[in-house]
Write an enzyme that holds these catalytic residues in place. Sequence first.
Site, PDB file in Angstrom:
ATOM      1  NE  ARG A 190     -44.341   2.643 -31.655  1.00 31.12           N
ATOM      2  CZ  ARG A 190     -45.632   2.904 -31.895  1.00 31.12           C
ATOM      3  NH1 ARG A 190     -46.559   1.983 -31.721  1.00 31.12           N
ATOM      4  NH2 ARG A 190     -46.005   4.085 -32.295  1.00 31.12           N
ATOM      5  CG  ASP A 241     -55.030  -3.660 -24.823  1.00 30.50           C
ATOM      6  OD1 ASP A 241     -55.392  -4.509 -25.663  1.00 30.50           O
ATOM      7  OD2 ASP A 241     -54.480  -2.588 -25.152  1.00 30.50           O
ATOM      8  CG  PHE A 244     -46.055   7.918 -33.675  1.00 32.65           C
ATOM      9  CD1 PHE A 244     -46.591   8.355 -32.472  1.00 32.65           C
ATOM     10  CD2 PHE A 244     -46.657   6.864 -34.340  1.00 32.65           C
ATOM     11  CE1 PHE A 244     -47.721   7.730 -31.941  1.00 32.65           C
ATOM     12  CE2 PHE A 244     -47.781   6.235 -33.811  1.00 32.65           C
ATOM     13  CZ  PHE A 244     -48.316   6.673 -32.611  1.00 32.65           C
ATOM     14  CG  PHE A 279     -50.707   0.778 -27.434  1.00 34.21           C
ATOM     15  CD1 PHE A 279     -49.539   0.285 -27.994  1.00 34.21           C
ATOM     16  CD2 PHE A 279     -51.732   1.153 -28.278  1.00 34.21           C
ATOM     17  CE1 PHE A 279     -49.402   0.162 -29.369  1.00 34.21           C
ATOM     18  CE2 PHE A 279     -51.607   1.030 -29.661  1.00 34.21           C
ATOM     19  CZ  PHE A 279     -50.445   0.540 -30.199  1.00 34.21           C
ATOM     20  CB  THR A 280     -49.255   5.203 -29.057  1.00 34.21           C
ATOM     21  OG1 THR A 280     -49.869   4.164 -29.824  1.00 34.21           O
ATOM     22  CG2 THR A 280     -47.750   5.053 -29.105  1.00 34.21           C
ATOM     23  CE1 TYR A 322     -77.352   1.471 -38.920  1.00 34.58           C
ATOM     24  CE2 TYR A 322     -78.816   0.795 -37.142  1.00 34.58           C
ATOM     25  CZ  TYR A 322     -77.894   1.690 -37.662  1.00 34.58           C
ATOM     26  OH  TYR A 322     -77.503   2.772 -36.937  1.00 34.58           O
ATOM     27  CE  LYS A 378     -52.236  -4.180 -33.119  1.00 30.48           C
ATOM     28  NZ  LYS A 378     -52.198  -3.083 -32.181  1.00 30.48           N
TER      29      LYS A 378
HETATM   30  C1  LIG Z   1     -52.859  -2.162 -31.588  1.00 33.61           C
HETATM   31  C2  LIG Z   1     -53.148  -2.048 -30.172  1.00 33.61           C
HETATM   32  C3  LIG Z   1     -54.181  -1.227 -29.710  1.00 33.61           C
HETATM   33  C4  LIG Z   1     -55.000  -0.363 -30.653  1.00 33.61           C
HETATM   34  O1  LIG Z   1     -55.723  -1.136 -31.563  1.00 33.61           O
HETATM   35  P1  LIG Z   1     -56.143  -0.556 -33.014  1.00 33.61           P
HETATM   36  O2  LIG Z   1     -57.013  -1.619 -33.571  1.00 33.61           O
HETATM   37  O3  LIG Z   1     -54.882  -0.365 -33.790  1.00 33.61           O
HETATM   38  O4  LIG Z   1     -56.850   0.719 -32.797  1.00 33.61           O
HETATM   39  C5  LIG Z   1     -54.410  -1.185 -28.358  1.00 33.61           C
HETATM   40  N1  LIG Z   1     -53.670  -1.897 -27.504  1.00 33.61           N
HETATM   41  C6  LIG Z   1     -52.665  -2.701 -27.900  1.00 33.61           C
HETATM   42  C7  LIG Z   1     -51.880  -3.483 -26.905  1.00 33.61           C
HETATM   43  C8  LIG Z   1     -52.362  -2.799 -29.240  1.00 33.61           C
HETATM   44  O5  LIG Z   1     -51.348  -3.585 -29.636  1.00 33.61           O
END
Ligand SMILES: *Cc1c(COP(=O)(O)O)cnc(C)c1O
Length: 482
Positions: free
Chosen positions: A389, A223, A455, A132-133, A80, A266
């Site tokens: 998108r 980001d 979506f 971003f969404t 932990y 990613k």
């Molecule tokens: C995917 C993504 C996010 C969000 O990440 P999650 O791990 O899916 O929550 C934020 N910013 C960008 C540019 C992304 O491609």
Amino acid sequence: MADIKFYSGESFPLEMHKVCIVQKLNLLPIEQRRIAIDEAGNNTFLLKNRDVYLDMLTDSGVNAMSDRQQAAMLVADDSYAGSETFFRLERVIQDIFGTRFFLPAHQGRACENIIAQVFVKPGTVVATNYHFTTTKAHVTLNGGSIEEIYKADALEITSDKPFKGDIDLEKLRALIQRQGAEQIAFVRIEAGTNLIGGQPVSLANMRDVHQLCQKHGIPLVLDASLLADNLYFNKLREPECRDMSLREITRTMAGLCDLIYFSARKLGCARGGGMCMNSEEIYKRIRDKIVLYEGFLTYGGMSVREIEAIAVGLEETMDMDMISQGPQFIRFMVEQLVEKGIPVITPPGGLGCHLDAGAFLPHLSQAQYPAGALAAALYLVSGVRGMERGTLSEQRNADGSERYSDMELLRLALPRRVFTMSQVKYAIDRIVWLYEHRALVGGLRFVEEPELLRFFFGRLAPTSDWQDRLVAQFRTDLGDSL
Ligand SMILES: *Cc1c(COP(=O)(O)O)cnc(C)c1O
């Protein structure tokens, strides 16, 4: 990836890895795909994976891992508090980004939740090259708003501009003048830009934005979720980066920012996320929220196995051979489609190939969700699952009216190192067939519409019997093929 010249004169990317583990795929007959898309409410998010042949929905959490990542997962230290695994990741992050502090979170949007809570006050603005969404959802949830300050050419579908993700400095200056610097919660650079075609940001632009932010005391947030692809393009397209190592480029970028966050679904080809920074003050403000929302500071909602995989995956991101496959396969796909006259975003970016649904289906208005209709149609004729998108991915305006998106795109993600060249060729073949029969494709309408991030689980129906006619045409042209 190796820059190979072929004797035949042909040109295609050559992988610098081999496949060690395989997973069986299903390709259903079109009649069964017709049932599957109907059951999914014409929303590709609601399809079951067993009904999908090539899953091009996203690059999130589905990138192929390396043998070294898999091996590292077996020696994780589960505890932990004080896990050795965490300290391994922390060292890698400090080495790659050159930052002092690291805080873990379970994925990218978890970072966004916390960053928005810490920095966004009601009435403040977050200025960004493109939203971003999930970013936008968290900023608005905290009473802020998003101001996009992309350059005029960012939304041109066909272009040869190398860095369409760059911020327009004039727009940023004007915004600071208009709002006052203290009303700007932070400036956010998304590198590369997800919703406008995985288009990269130049190091030179980051430097300029940094100077302006510095002058006005505005925090600069990076980001870095799609940083691997962005680095590939910096190295390839930006003269000053040509002779820099990926490590040098990354450190230089990080040195310009007050806060860096990323989705490790990613970046690093595993599952997780995190934030890093040099300022102890920012670190402390964020730290308290991590324990509240994510978990203790040495796991942050992640499994230690994933943390080990991220540490190795981030190291491997500093290797051009390891990060080239995605962008090079995407370029191959984009160039093949352009040759056939199919509307796609150019120049090729990272993340995936983006079909311009507006131009693909010019007979549909935005109110009929052309990008959603194209996603459903492509699944129907190929078993390839893409992601809408476009307008479906927008939230309605406060008065309930539709907010039409700038672009209507069908994104076909190429998760890193996952698909083979023949699978990409299959996808191209079916897209070409669909383009030749595009007049058959009709629109969609909502049957069930959630208020937030609609979506993800909204359900839709075709506006006519166009899907039956598409199936009949497929049978006429392709006989009893799957
Ligand atoms: C995917 C993504 C996010 C969000 O990440 P999650 O791990 O899916 O929550 C934020 N910013 C960008 C540019 C992304 O491609």
